[in-house]
Enzyme design. Structure first.
Site, PDB file in Angstrom:
ATOM      1  N   LYS A  53       0.856  -1.179  -0.256  1.00  6.63           N
ATOM      2  CA  LYS A  53       0.081  -0.119   0.208  1.00  6.63           C
ATOM      3  C   LYS A  53       1.049   1.575   0.151  1.00  6.63           C
ATOM      4  O   LYS A  53       0.690   2.225  -1.100  1.00  6.63           O
ATOM      5  CB  LYS A  53      -0.758   0.306   1.497  1.00  6.63           C
ATOM      6  CG  LYS A  53      -2.261  -1.243   1.330  1.00  6.63           C
ATOM      7  CD  LYS A  53      -2.938  -1.516   2.064  1.00  6.63           C
ATOM      8  CE  LYS A  53      -3.923  -1.976   2.115  1.00  6.63           C
ATOM      9  NZ  LYS A  53      -4.169  -3.082   3.044  1.00  6.63           N
ATOM     10  N   GLN A  97      -4.574  -1.516   9.115  1.00  2.00           N
ATOM     11  CA  GLN A  97      -4.981  -3.033   8.597  1.00  2.00           C
ATOM     12  C   GLN A  97      -5.616  -4.289   9.540  1.00  2.00           C
ATOM     13  O   GLN A  97      -4.975  -4.054  10.923  1.00  2.00           O
ATOM     14  CB  GLN A  97      -2.988  -2.559   8.634  1.00  2.00           C
ATOM     15  CG  GLN A  97      -2.993  -4.660   7.766  1.00  2.00           C
ATOM     16  CD  GLN A  97      -3.213  -4.490   6.289  1.00  2.00           C
ATOM     17  OE1 GLN A  97      -3.146  -3.661   5.693  1.00  2.00           O
ATOM     18  NE2 GLN A  97      -3.394  -5.961   6.413  1.00  2.00           N
ATOM     19  N   ASP A 120     -11.337   2.040   3.171  1.00  2.00           N
ATOM     20  CA  ASP A 120     -11.947   1.157   2.924  1.00  2.00           C
ATOM     21  C   ASP A 120     -12.991   0.420   3.071  1.00  2.00           C
ATOM     22  O   ASP A 120     -13.383  -0.676   2.412  1.00  2.00           O
ATOM     23  CB  ASP A 120     -11.437   0.465   4.092  1.00  2.00           C
ATOM     24  CG  ASP A 120     -10.018  -0.885   3.577  1.00  2.00           C
ATOM     25  OD1 ASP A 120      -9.998  -1.308   2.894  1.00  2.00           O
ATOM     26  OD2 ASP A 120      -9.187  -0.817   4.829  1.00  2.00           O
TER      27      ASP A 120
END
Ligand code: NDP
Length: 282
Positions: A53, A97, A120
């Site tokens: 990422k 994460q 997200d």
């Protein structure tokens, strides 16, 4: 029939190039898209994902803010960091994460992220907006799956779409997105009776189970479009949830593993972050 390959790697590269071009234009207006990634602990797979990422951000011309907390970090400490990032004008997207260590409740953490910075798409507000058919920050993997389906040019309206898997990150949201495209959607899971019977009726099949080669060729309808989300690490390498070789003899289109859905997730994350940053342009 031998299936055409849906080349996720190529499609993702095109999207990333377009994000990069748009980022350059945005920077001329004084805005640099910024993504904050929070990693708690040192899970090896998470470290790899976070590294990918960060690399994606830098390639796109974004500002990348990596925050590493030890595996012993408390929920309070993580909430304090999220609060700080929520208020930071240079940060347009926040990604925590997963998985988190057991002392931290992921639902509390995801709900603490400002919905506008939830790139997200896991915040309950964004999930709710998706259910209601309102514009939302969409979860990256399902959004990427829809792009791959659209790349085939096959209309989705009226088609029988079968999603195998009902997780909050893949199965459920992709089912909602297919419904929004007027497909007739069936969602299968571990308690589904006659799973093979449902799958055999699929014009569009999305497999998100996490079991190697779970979908065998005899379950695939002749001419179906098959999207394989599964990432299963075996000694022989990465394999999907679909028995790719034999299934390719029946499907009209199919995604490979690797090189199908996987590369789309980061491309969508970058796109979501760019979209949030663009909202600041007056
Ligand atoms: P989860 O483990 O959260 O969900 C798996 C789903 O599959 C569940 O709904 C489960 O049913 C269902 N399932 C499990 N066993 C069976 C069975 N025997 N028959 C029918 N259904 C079954 O996984 P995720 O959704 O997070 O991920 C699925 C796969 O996709 C994994 O391989 C993962 O690595 C991959 N993935 C890939 C991504 C990418 O390409 N970027 C991103 C995210 C995931 P139940 O709900 O009843 O337990």
């Amino acid at each position: 029939m031998t299936a055409k390959i849906i080349d996720g790697k190529k499609i993702a590269a095109e999207i990333r190039a377009s994000v990069k071009r748009e980022t350059a234009l945005l920077k001329e207006k004084g805005i640099t898209p910024g993504l904050a990634v929070v990693l708690v602990g040192d899970d090896p797979a998470s470290k790899v994902y976070v590294g990918q990422k960060e690399k994606g951000c830098l390639e796109a011309g974004f500002a990348s803010f990596l925050h590493k907390l030890p595996g012993t970090a408390t929920q309070k400490e993580l909430l304090a960091l999220i609060d700080q990032l929520n208020g930071d004008g240079a940060v347009h997207g926040i990604l925590v994460q997963l998985p988190l260590p057991p002392q931290i409740d992921p639902d509390t953490i995801l709900a603490a992220i400002k919905p506008e910075k939830d790139v997200d798409g896991f915040h309950p507000v964004n999930m709710g907006r998706l259910v209601a058919g309102l514009p939302a920050s969409e979860p990256c993997t399902p959004k990427g799956i829809m792009r791959l389906l659209k790349s085939t040019g096959i209309p989705l309206a009226g088609k029988n779409a079968v999603v195998v898997g009902r997780s909050n990150i893949v199965g459920k949201p992709v089912a909602l997105m297919l419904l929004a495209e007027s497909a007739t959607v069936t969602v299968c899971h571990s308690k589904t009776e006659d799973l093979a019977g449902h799958v055999r009726r699929a014009d569009i099949l999305v497999a998100a189970v996490g079991r190697p080669r779970f979908i065998t060729a005899d379950m695939v309808k002749e001419g179906a479009v098959v999207i394989d989300v599964g990432i299963n690490r075996l000694d022989e390498g990465l394999v999907g949830d679909v028995d790719f070789g034999p299934a390719s003899e029946k499907a009209s289109w199919i995604t490979p593993v690797p090189g199908g859905v996987g590369p789309m997730t980061i491309a969508m994350l970058l796109e979501n972050t760019l979209e949030q940053a663009k909202k600041l342009v007056k």
